[in-house]
Enzyme design. Structure first.
Site, PDB file in Angstrom:
ATOM      1  N   VAL A   1       0.810  -1.229   0.000  1.00  0.00           N
ATOM      2  CA  VAL A   1       0.000   0.000   0.000  1.00  0.00           C
ATOM      3  C   VAL A   1       0.841   1.276   0.000  1.00  0.00           C
ATOM      4  O   VAL A   1       0.313   2.372  -0.178  1.00  0.00           O
ATOM      5  CB  VAL A   1      -0.999   0.041   1.185  1.00  0.00           C
ATOM      6  CG1 VAL A   1      -2.032  -1.064   1.058  1.00  0.00           C
ATOM      7  CG2 VAL A   1      -0.281   0.001   2.540  1.00  0.00           C
TER       8      VAL A   1
ATOM      9  N   SER B   1      -6.774   3.689  16.030  1.00  0.00           N
ATOM     10  CA  SER B   1      -6.450   2.894  17.225  1.00  0.00           C
ATOM     11  C   SER B   1      -6.659   3.753  18.462  1.00  0.00           C
ATOM     12  O   SER B   1      -6.532   4.981  18.405  1.00  0.00           O
ATOM     13  CB  SER B   1      -4.981   2.455  17.185  1.00  0.00           C
ATOM     14  OG  SER B   1      -4.576   1.959  18.439  1.00  0.00           O
TER      15      SER B   1
ATOM     16  N   TYR C   1       3.505   4.923  15.720  1.00  0.00           N
ATOM     17  CA  TYR C   1       2.178   4.299  15.584  1.00  0.00           C
ATOM     18  C   TYR C   1       1.067   5.254  16.034  1.00  0.00           C
ATOM     19  O   TYR C   1       0.059   5.439  15.335  1.00  0.00           O
ATOM     20  CB  TYR C   1       2.152   3.012  16.412  1.00  0.00           C
ATOM     21  CG  TYR C   1       0.906   2.171  16.234  1.00  0.00           C
ATOM     22  CD1 TYR C   1       0.739   1.371  15.101  1.00  0.00           C
ATOM     23  CD2 TYR C   1      -0.095   2.162  17.197  1.00  0.00           C
ATOM     24  CE1 TYR C   1      -0.394   0.589  14.943  1.00  0.00           C
ATOM     25  CE2 TYR C   1      -1.232   1.387  17.044  1.00  0.00           C
ATOM     26  CZ  TYR C   1      -1.384   0.600  15.924  1.00  0.00           C
ATOM     27  OH  TYR C   1      -2.515  -0.165  15.776  1.00  0.00           O
ATOM     28  N   ALA C   2       1.258   5.879  17.210  1.00  0.00           N
ATOM     29  CA  ALA C   2       0.227   6.784  17.736  1.00  0.00           C
ATOM     30  C   ALA C   2       0.006   7.966  16.785  1.00  0.00           C
ATOM     31  O   ALA C   2      -1.136   8.354  16.512  1.00  0.00           O
ATOM     32  CB  ALA C   2       0.630   7.281  19.123  1.00  0.00           C
TER      33      ALA C   2
ATOM     34  N   SER D   1       0.572   8.021  13.555  1.00  0.00           N
ATOM     35  CA  SER D   1      -0.091   7.559  12.323  1.00  0.00           C
ATOM     36  C   SER D   1      -1.575   7.331  12.564  1.00  0.00           C
ATOM     37  O   SER D   1      -2.411   7.611  11.698  1.00  0.00           O
ATOM     38  CB  SER D   1       0.571   6.269  11.810  1.00  0.00           C
ATOM     39  OG  SER D   1       0.243   5.154  12.619  1.00  0.00           O
ATOM     40  N   LYS D   2      -1.925   6.830  13.747  1.00  0.00           N
ATOM     41  CA  LYS D   2      -3.327   6.496  14.009  1.00  0.00           C
ATOM     42  C   LYS D   2      -4.164   7.741  14.320  1.00  0.00           C
ATOM     43  O   LYS D   2      -5.372   7.775  14.060  1.00  0.00           O
ATOM     44  CB  LYS D   2      -3.421   5.467  15.135  1.00  0.00           C
ATOM     45  CG  LYS D   2      -2.865   4.095  14.723  1.00  0.00           C
ATOM     46  CD  LYS D   2      -3.597   3.529  13.517  1.00  0.00           C
ATOM     47  CE  LYS D   2      -3.119   2.155  13.096  1.00  0.00           C
ATOM     48  NZ  LYS D   2      -3.831   1.647  11.902  1.00  0.00           N
TER      49      LYS D   2
END
Ligand code: NAD
Length: 252
Positions: free
Chosen positions: A63, A150, A162-163, A165-166
């Site tokens: 992706v 998330s 991660y945080a 991006s979410k």
């Protein structure tokens, strides 16, 4: 949206949440375009969907690759004639503290580690969401896009990449809901808590234990509980521009 009349694309459909979403939507009668980097995993999900009697095709794609994502969404429209839904589900974890001090030595989160997660979770969602919107408009398909965020979007130790991006994909959903409403496209996000999948299995046991002790319902979520929410958003034409928190009540 009537799922029986719909073609739905799911990224990261090879395992975990994406696989359960595929099976749940196949059960509801949707035709499925399954996307993942892992062809073997895609084949497993496809088998399960075919057993439910629904048209299911797989597309091996990363992706993060713009040209490949563009080609894949063109192929989906060639194969199915239209596109009514997308679940932007593909995602990865590469956890690490921003700075770590061990035995007096300071180490830091590398830009490469930070970017690897942003590339898949954010840029991948951007590229697939953009291409899906183009195809929905071109084929007058009146679609729905769901971004998988998330609970970590509120901020979580060891998850700068991660945080971030979410939080970003949740914001993309609210932005796209405003931009795409004029084309009859609804956009929403789901922010799951901790769900039992191969991704969650990568977490350290002590991190899982700490998280479970913070969940008011006292357990991790089941993939079916997120897949049900995906189905609910597709079917309820009054949902757009919102992030549904399906997390057993946990607050980071
Ligand atoms: N499991 C949880 O507790 C949890 C909680 C909140 C949010 N989420 C989110 O839900 C989504 C699915 O999570 P999961 O637990 O099922 O993960 P998983 O690791 O079990 O599955 C992710 C799938 O995405 C695919 N994928 C990874 N990188 C890709 C790429 N570049 N291109 C195409 N496919 C790619 C993988 O091959 C895999 O099949 C992720 O976005 C994740 O961040 C999970």
């Amino acid at each position: 949206m009537d799922l029986k009349q719909s073609v739905i694309a799911i990224t990261g459909a090879g395992q975990g949440l994406g696989q359960m979403m595929a099976v749940t939507l196949a059960h509801a009668g949707a035709e499925l375009a399954l996307l993942d980097v892992n062809q073997q995993a895609l084949d497993e999900t496809k088998q399960q969907c075919l057993m439910l009697g629904t048209k299911t095709l797989t597309y091996q794609v990363d992706v993060t690759n713009e040209a490949d994502v563009e080609q894949t969404f063109s192929d989906i429209v060639t194969d199915f004639g239209r596109l009514n839904g997308l679940v932007n589900n593909a995602g990865i974890l590469r956890d690490g503290l921003l700075v770590k001090v061990k035995d007096g030595q300071v180490s830091k989160l590398s830009l490469e580690q930070f970017n690897s997660v942003i590339q898949v979770n954010l840029n991948g969602t951007f590229l697939c969401g953009r291409e899906a919107a183009v195809k929905m408009i071109e084929t007058d398909s009146k679609g729905v896009i769901i971004n998988i965020s998330s609970v970590a979007r509120a901020g979580n130790i060891g998850q700068s990449n991660y945080a971030a991006s979410k939080a970003a994909v949740a914001t993309l959903a609210t932005t796209w809901a405003k931009e795409l409403a004029r084309y009859g496209i609804r956009v929403a996000a789901i922010a799951p808590g901790v769900i039992k999948t191969p991704m969650a299995a990568q977490m350290k046991p002590e991190a899982i234990e700490r998280l479970e002790s913070m969940i008011p319902v006292g357990r991790m979520g089941d993939t079916s509980e997120i897949a049900q929410t995906v189905k609910f958003i597709f079917e309820n034409d009054y949902i757009t521009g919102r992030v549904l928190e399906i997390d057993g009540g946990i607050r980071m």
